[in-house]
Design an enzyme around this catalytic site. Structure first.
Site, PDB file in Angstrom:
ATOM      1  N   ASP A   1       2.174  -2.557  -4.689  1.00 30.97           N
ATOM      2  CA  ASP A   1       2.850  -2.779  -3.318  1.00 30.97           C
ATOM      3  C   ASP A   1       2.284  -4.265  -2.998  1.00 30.97           C
ATOM      4  OD1 ASP A   1       3.604  -2.459  -0.823  1.00 30.97           O
ATOM      5  OD2 ASP A   1       1.790  -1.380  -0.048  1.00 30.97           O
TER       6      ASP A   1
ATOM      7  N   GLU B   1       5.185  -9.423  -3.208  1.00 25.69           N
ATOM      8  CA  GLU B   1       6.183 -10.580  -2.982  1.00 25.69           C
ATOM      9  C   GLU B   1       5.584 -11.733  -3.460  1.00 25.69           C
ATOM     10  OE1 GLU B   1       5.233  -8.168  -0.711  1.00 25.69           O
ATOM     11  OE2 GLU B   1       6.725  -6.734  -1.368  1.00 25.69           O
TER      12      GLU B   1
ATOM     13  N   ASP C   1       8.449  -1.304   4.304  1.00 22.99           N
ATOM     14  CA  ASP C   1       8.219  -0.638   5.606  1.00 22.99           C
ATOM     15  C   ASP C   1       9.147  -0.353   6.707  1.00 22.99           C
ATOM     16  OD1 ASP C   1       5.758  -0.692   4.670  1.00 22.99           O
ATOM     17  OD2 ASP C   1       5.055  -2.383   5.666  1.00 22.99           O
TER      18      ASP C   1
HETATM   19  C1  GLC Z   1       2.314  -1.715   3.009  1.00 24.45           C
HETATM   20  C2  GLC Z   1       3.337  -0.849   2.255  1.00 24.45           C
HETATM   21  C3  GLC Z   1       2.969   0.911   2.823  1.00 24.45           C
HETATM   22  C4  GLC Z   1       1.621   1.059   2.413  1.00 24.45           C
HETATM   23  C5  GLC Z   1       0.592   0.137   3.412  1.00 24.45           C
HETATM   24  C6  GLC Z   1      -0.927   0.297   3.110  1.00 24.45           C
HETATM   25  O1  GLC Z   1       2.736  -1.808   4.490  1.00 24.45           O
HETATM   26  O2  GLC Z   1       4.572  -0.999   2.325  1.00 24.45           O
HETATM   27  O3  GLC Z   1       3.944   1.632   2.245  1.00 24.45           O
HETATM   28  O4  GLC Z   1       1.377   2.199   3.162  1.00 24.45           O
HETATM   29  O5  GLC Z   1       1.061  -1.314   2.881  1.00 24.45           O
HETATM   30  O6  GLC Z   1      -1.161   0.429   1.637  1.00 24.45           O
END
Ligand code: GLC
Length: 730
Positions: free
Chosen positions: A361, A364, A445
């Site tokens: 995650d 980017e 998200d």
């Molecule tokens: C980011 C991710 C999401 C995750 C959050 C906490 O917003 O896109 O899926 O739950 O981080 O890790």
């Protein structure tokens, strides 16, 4: 000319080309074998001919135009043709009448991108909407489609780039990038399937995932302790809702330090994961790239990374930092192979506990998300920060778009090394062209809104048309609270996502399938069960994607490129060639118009046949997502299981009258033995012969023997006809 349908165009204003950067393209130019090419150098143009296309390169002014065998032109230089300046390079081409544009990686909005501008720059695209341009993924690839002809364009530049599909000038599309050379590929179809086959030959294909990754995944930010996870697993089995995967979000870590376990809340991950395994669950753990900046605190990941100088520095040599979950953080330079290897080794702390999948995650990379208040200043990654190995150094400007891709590669390779006997699952938020080689992708998200449900289908279809088949959106919406109705409709649609994962954010209401009351729970169960019943069909689609690059979830234009009615049809999808869904994505709606293209279609629920092309009004009470099977479809299904590792008692062939063929792919679903021959395919065929319908096995390949099960044939549609079964159907 690299292949009969593949042209590479390169332009260097300097008169010589820089050393190749093989980051996205897996095949060198020399590896291609173009057949029977002729080159004619005339006074006005150089003409290159292959068995499929002819390319003219006019000398003055320099213009490139391609023709198919019918003499129809495509990818024709237009306006200024090609140009360069201090800030980059550009090319302009003509938009033909009736031409429409698809792909572009991860994109919000609807299917066709005509008259839009699309920027390729990976961004933490929090709060995105249908108007958002830059997204988590940057894939500078698209296809242009008109009846009888389609072609793809891959802009081979990792720098910032942008496509303009006639937004600035009607009838002209443009691509520009802040690179010093223009480098792009033209891929002739004539149909989307052929473009994708070649594009994925160029940028690679998805490896076959473990079969459990096709099951239902449950996630939340966060199931924050062992007790909560245990309870969740227990609930699934008690409610008899199939589920294969539980994701651990950032709270399993100690203070968001990547590659640690929280000493109290996850004090014994081994025991927990072993218990979950007993109940048929696999665990996927999140891994973020931001390493907590923590000198002299005995945090090994930081200490080692710093000692070995693995974190990105600014041009002046100062360590670059941002602020993410662990607060002040530094970022590994994943472009360097030794950093990927070191990062990969850290995954041991997860695999030793039994983790079977990695969820990458914030790659980017996100550098401005901090949970502890925002001091106001916004940080940018310095574009001149050097990255990569000394012998092939680049600036962040050149490789920003690769950060997620390289991180996913590190995770993929780590899991291959750490779990050499078993296939693992890798999920990533960010990526670039070729990301399908390393990971599945989710659309970041999203929000618990009806229009996000609606948008999810064209988003995933455009990802599929960009070579990335294993994709999904958070079911129920990540941010915000779904209503019971939205959740039920989302679960129906989610059953179609190649990656079927429910997820929701911290501080939102719970989004598990049973929290919305009995009626919604029944609906969730029915559609998750349908997903599991369809596993043999789905797994065969994954195999096809892995071997040909074909998407799993497809817009109708993929199979009906001659039918212009499908060009803007964003709210109906095909799951493989045989199943078509027309979901409901609006509150209170219980009917909808459905377009059935040419051919006979059967209502999945009532068996009623329709002759396409036709528009019908489908009835869709909350319990029903309109679903259709094509005449001649043979859909391999199975009896319901609670998790993929449970052997189904039955293989069910659901057969629709007509003429058709289906290849069922099977293997053990978890090891790499399929790579050395332990797989089997069975090709079934249905055809009409006089008054009879004949169903037979026409081909069997491979040497894996599926476990013993009962094979049932379910005949649908008009059973007044006599059906004959030939040979052993097993
Ligand atoms: C980011 C991710 C999401 C995750 C959050 C906490 O917003 O896109 O899926 O739950 O981080 O890790």
């Amino acid at each position: 000319m690299l292949k009969d349908n593949l042209v590479r165009v390169q332009l260097s204003p300097k008169g010589e080309f820089a050393a190749p950067r093989p980051w996205a393209v897996t095949q060198s130019d020399e590896a291609w074998e173009a057949k029977a090419i002729t080159v004619e150098a005339a006074e006005s143009a150089i003409v290159i001919k292959t068995e499929q296309i002819t390319v003219y390169i006019y000398r003055v002014p320099c213009r490139i135009v391609c023709f198919d065998q019918l003499g129809q032109s495509f990818a024709e230089d237009w306006g200024q043709g090609m140009a360069w300046s201090a800030s980059g390079v550009s090319a302009w081409k003509r938009i033909e009448a009736n031409e429409h544009f698809y792909g572009f990686g991860e994109r919000t909005g609807w299917l066709d991108k005509l008259a839009e501008q699309k920027t390729n720059w990976t961004t933490d695209s929090l709060d995105y909407s249908s108007q958002t341009d830059e997204m988590y993924q940057a894939i500078p690839f698209f296809m242009a489609l008109r009846p009888q002809l389609s072609y793809g364009i891959f802009l081979n530049s990792t720098f910032w780039s942008q496509f303009d599909l006639g937004a600035q000038q009607l009838g002209i599309w443009q691509m520009q990038t802040q690179a010093t050379e223009l480098d792009y590929y033209i891929i002739y179809g004539p149909e989307p399937a052929e473009i994708l086959a070649t594009y994925t030959e160029l940028t690679g294909r998805m490896p076959l995932p473990p079969k459990w990754a096709l099951g239902y995944h449950q996630c939340r930010w966060s199931y924050e302790s062992e007790a909560v996870v245990r309870e969740l697993a227990r609930e699934f089995r008690q409610h008899r809702i199939p589920c294969d995967v539980i994701h651990f979000d950032i709270d399993y870590m100690r203070g968001y330090r990547v590659f640690t376990w929280h000493p109290q809340r996850f004090s014994n991950p081994q025991a927990l994961i072993a218990e979950l395994a007993e109940a048929g669950f696999k665990v996927v753990a999140i891994v973020d790239p931001g390493v907590k900046y923590e000198p002299e605190a005995n945090y090994a990941v930081f200490d080692q990374g710093l000692a070995q100088d693995y974190f990105v520095r600014k041009a002046d040599g100062v360590l670059f930092h941002g602020y993410v979950w662990p607060d002040k953080s530094v970022f590994p330079d994943f472009l360097r192979p030794e950093v990927r290897q070191w990062w990969g080794e850290q995954h041991k702390s997860l695999t030793e506990a039994g983790v079977a999948g990695i969820w990458n995650d914030m790659n980017e990379p996100a550098i401005n998300d901090r949970p502890f208040g925002d001091p106001g200043e916004k940080i940018w990654f310095p574009l001149d920060a050097p990255q990569g190995p000394p012998e092939a150094q680049a600036t962040h400007a050149e490789v920003h778009n690769l950060y997620g891709l390289n991180m996913a590669q590190a995770s993929y390779e780590a899991m291959q090394q750490l779990r050499p006997q078993q296939r693992s699952f890798i999920l990533t938020r960010s990526g670039f062209a070729g990301i399908q080689r390393w990971a599945a992708v989710w659309m970041g998200d999203n929000q618990s809104l009806w229009d996000h449900l609606e948008m999810s289908l064209p988003m995933l279809c455009n990802m599929g048309l960009s070579g990335v088949p294993f994709v999904g959106c958070d079911i129920g919406g990540f941010a915000g609270n779904a209503t019971a109705e939205l959740f039920a409709r989302w679960m129906q649609v989610g059953m179609l996502y190649p990656l079927m994962r429910g997820h929701s954010a911290m501080t939102t209401a719970r989004h598990e399938p049973w929290v919305f009351g009995d009626r919604v729970e029944r609906i969730c169960r029915e559609y998750i069960e349908l997903r599991y019943r369809l596993l043999p069909y789905l797994y065969s689609l994954f195999w096809q994607a892995a071997t040909t690059g074909a998407p799993i979830l497809r817009p109708l234009l993929y199979h009906y490129p001659q039918d212009a009615q499908t060009y803007n049809l964003y709210d109906q999808v095909l799951l493989g060639p045989s199943l078509m869904a027309a979901p409901i994505y609006r509150p209170g709606v219980e009917h909808r118009a459905v377009y059935l293209p040419a051919g006979t279609w059967y209502d999945w629920w009532t068996d009623q046949p329709y002759e396409g092309p036709i528009h019908i009004l489908a009835s869709a009470p909350l319990e029903r997502m309109p679903l259709y099977a094509k005449a001649g479809a043979i859909i391999p299904m199975q009896s319901v299981v609670q998790s993929v590792e449970q052997a189904p008692e039955q293989l069910i062939l659901r057969v629709y009258p007509g003429t058709g063929e289906q290849t069922l792919y099977e293997d053990d679903g978890q090891s790499f033995d399929y790579q050395t021959g332990a797989w089997c395919t069975t090709t079934y065929q249905i055809r009409e012969q006089g008054e009879q319908l004949i169903l037979e096995v026409v081909d069997k390949q491979g040497n894996w023997t599926p476990p013993l099960r009962e094979v049932c044939v379910e005949f649908k549609g008009n059973l007044g006809q006599l059906l004959t079964l030939h040979t052993d159907l097993r």
